[in-house]
Design an enzyme around this catalytic site. Structure first.
Site, mmCIF file in Angstrom:
data_model
loop_
_atom_site.group_PDB
_atom_site.id
_atom_site.type_symbol
_atom_site.label_atom_id
_atom_site.label_comp_id
_atom_site.label_asym_id
_atom_site.label_seq_id
_atom_site.Cartn_x
_atom_site.Cartn_y
_atom_site.Cartn_z
ATOM 1 N N ALA A 136 0.823 -1.213 0.000
ATOM 2 C CA ALA A 136 0.000 0.000 0.000
ATOM 3 C C ALA A 136 0.858 1.264 0.000
ATOM 4 O O ALA A 136 2.084 1.196 0.088
ATOM 5 C CB ALA A 136 -0.921 -0.015 1.208
ATOM 6 N N HIS A 137 0.187 2.409 -0.062
ATOM 7 C CA HIS A 137 0.905 3.688 -0.174
ATOM 8 C C HIS A 137 1.771 3.965 1.051
ATOM 9 O O HIS A 137 1.403 3.670 2.168
ATOM 10 C CB HIS A 137 -0.042 4.859 -0.424
ATOM 11 C CG HIS A 137 -1.236 4.936 0.451
ATOM 12 N ND1 HIS A 137 -2.185 5.910 0.304
ATOM 13 C CD2 HIS A 137 -1.663 4.156 1.470
ATOM 14 C CE1 HIS A 137 -3.123 5.731 1.200
ATOM 15 N NE2 HIS A 137 -2.839 4.691 1.909
#
Lengths: 348, 348, 348
Positions: free
Chosen positions: A237-238
């Protein structure tokens, strides 16, 4: 391909015990090897095959028992086999050098020497493609992407704008680099998209598995440090950061802003919550669910993940729980009876 | 980009406390922000950074403590930051308007105004592409697909025949819409494929993550209702219905014919069996395994998933189980001894 | 499409009970069927809909209760419905026959009769494409790939060099066949890639889900045997062998060198460690984590997976654990009191 066993021994750094005259025409697993093939034993589980293998020679460790087969003794038979395989087969297929006439390359993009860019590749503007890079058919790079020297992007990989990939990186088929992070603000009954304006930064010697997805950062960068290997269908994920020389098995998922150390090993299907820190040299068992920080050097597993020792003890206790229920029931009966007896005695 | 702090405050609906004269040239995370950059504090976890940040101004909530830094006070700093980010950076890259000469568009397909259709896109026959739609390179749409106004399909997305995508929908790279549902009838020793003749219907303002797969219905439609956001690598099986404004984190899987309500929130790697109903406003913890209906408003987790309170109590009890085993063993010994004593007394 | 009910009954091998004169214009689910549509009841859960359905006729089992609706009685209504659906709708879309002018086909590749090869397909050298194969746009096949008669590769599927796919195989969108296995040797502080020189071998009548990844063997072959069906987003690691007529639900992951038998059924999100053997006719519940061999015929589930009966008993006992803690506490108090009483009595 045909090699004299002496040549093989030299590449592998091994000494020959048996018939040095055999010709080796290929490598094979010990169960499947036939005449002319070289095999290896690195795992004691496979020692039983030595009697029945038809291989012409076997790479074994220095302390392997004597045998009537032709042995190549060396320090690390698995690594020797790997060195031979790299030498004999190369590291994979090679795309024809040159830029295929159907490849589309945007304005201002610099392309290095010795590259192989396949059919129907689309490269955006102002990208930088290093020397000896291989880009297979169907790959799409957006604007301002950088790919370092010697990297390989297999078919249908996609990389979005501004992401930076180091040298000798391999991205397998369908890998996605730089998709938007999953960020929304709930406001007045609906979700509003938070622009994901950061990038993905992949350092040298990283390998990214097939259909693995690595989201760009909201701000800043999602980072995969050098030497790290990610298997297939992993989600990063980011704003995640994964350290150096870390390996993660397939289908693992890492939520936003989590930081993972160096030399970490994750089994498959591990899930890890956001904003967590995992130290260096950590091992995590398959399918674990990590919801808090893990100190360096720990071995964790379970759902929720905790020290393997603690979880093992609980799981072992759990198998005794049905029996424990019966034991407690019996104790309650005995105590009731004892209490009655005691009351009778007191009443005497 | 360069904005006066007064302009920034106006866009953000914030009041300035400190030096109103600074110029803002960008946004950054509080740990990384430097001179000229604006940052925000929405999560108390990050308050500690206020003393060391080099940001020129900080968006904070109305009740945030006073500081010697330049503050922009507003009701919801995260949402204000998001509004600014959308204004300053836009919502992502923009593909060049127009239809790339290598795009192939089938007969009878209608294409709206202001679209951007990239290189090597393949669009089938009798499709409908709304105004301002962006379709990135390598996307493949089969026949009779409809894409609503303003939607974005990133590189290498695939959509099969007759599926319908609403307005302002985003599908990230590698997303699959309308693959066959997994349906087979076992008959005379082998599986026979059940034709999957339905479609996928995606309403307005939905976001679909990278490499997420949404299967078409056997009959009827698999439906994702408006405002719902699905992260990467999610599996949505045939005939599933997901309500409005629901969010699901990565790698979650939903089996066939399950219905999920509005305003539901799923953590990552959740699995949910087929033919289940999940109510509105439900929260489900990461990695949970749902095998029965969940009433509206509930907070469930675990494997199998049950009320979070129940599972918490059990997990907490489980940690005490090894100790409990020892306690019961001790009780058994005491009772044996008591029983003996009592027998002796009775025998007196 | 419009069929007389008598024609329908003939295709379905069913007998008509009611109005034989109705015209059938389509198939639908019982909840959604309207006039002119045929539906079916195979699952008792759906029997309640018989009173309210507006379908013109209903396929039911021979022993289904009498009704005032028009019934088509047959032995297996689900299979009859499937047969009708295949007849009426076909098995899916058909790509236009012929080779699209933009398809690139390498030297020495043989292409059979009746094939459909779509736009921007890239096929390598010395491949073999059987008769009636359909290859959708954006598919990339490397060199020396073989695709058997009647197989279908949907859009953006990728297959790497030397992999062999049997007859009537379906690979859904984004499926990856033959990516490198995840194999590295740790040596002097970093991971060295082990060349993955084997292939993937997929036998006849197999179906591979969207974005599923199947890694090539290190040496030899990763094998999926005939009739087996894999759902979306599944990971099959190097040197895995999956037997015949086995079905696996979405997001399951199988680690390297594991062997799975015939007629096995896996729920979704199952994880299975490497070098494991699973027998024939095994059933494994969703989200299970398999870390040891499973004998033929067993029903396993849980994390870690064990006999379903054992796990059920433990989970059931676990729900009683908080209460058990209270009961043991109470026993301890009673025993303390009993002990005191007994000491007093002895002291008398």
């Amino acid at each position: 391909m045909s090699y004299n066993l002496k040549e093989i021994a030299k590449i592998a750094g091994a000494s020959i015990e048996g018939d040095a005259g055999v010709e080796i025409t290929g490598l094979a697993k010990i169960e499947e090897a036939g005449p002319g093939q070289l095999t290896f034993i690195a795992n004691p589980k496979y020692e039983k095959y030595i009697h029945q293998t038809r291989a012409s020679a076997i790479l074994v460790a220095d302390d392997f028992p004597k045998s009537d087969k032709t042995l190549l003794r060396c320090k690390d038979p698995y690594f020797a086999f790997l060195t031979l395989a790299q030498k004999l087969y190369g590291m994979g297929p090679s795309l024809a050098r040159g830029v295929h006439p159907t490849a589309i390359i945007g304005e201002g993009t610099q392309v290095g020497k010795g590259v192989a860019i396949g059919a129907y590749v689309v490269i955006g503007e102002r990208c930088h493609i290093g020397d000896d890079v291989q880009i297979y058919p169907g790959v799409v790079l957006s604007n301002e992407v950088a790919i370092g020297k010697g990297s390989v992007l297999y078919a249908n990989v996609t990389v979005r704008e501004r992401c930076r990939i180091g040298e000798r990186v391999i991205v397998h088929m369908g890998g996605v680099i730089g998709s938007d992070g999953f960020g929304f603000a709930f406001h007045e009954g609906r979700y509003h998209k938070i622009p994901q304006t950061g990038i993905v930064l992949i350092e040298d010697d990283v390998e990214i598995g097939a259909n693995t997805t690595i989201d760009r950062a909201t701000l800043g960068a999602t980072i995969i440090r050098r030497g790290t290997k990610l298997d297939n269908l992993i989600q990063v994920a980011h704003n995640v950061e994964i350290g150096e020389h870390t390996v993660m098995a397939a289908q693992t998922g890492i939520a936003g802003s989590t930081k993972i150390g160096n030399n970490v090993r994750f089994g498959g299907q591990v899930g890890i919550a956001g904003h967590i820190e995992v130290g260096d040299n950590v091992t995590v068992g398959a399918q674990s669910g990590i919801d808090k920080n893990i100190p360096s050097g720990a071995y964790f597993f379970g759902y929720p993940a905790r020290s393997a020792r603690t979880v093992m003890r609980e799981l072992s206790a759990l198998t005794r729980l049905p029996e424990l229920l019966r034991r407690v029931k019996k104790l309650e009966e005995i105590i009731e009876s004892l209490t009655e007896q005691l009351q009778k005695q007191s009443a005497k």
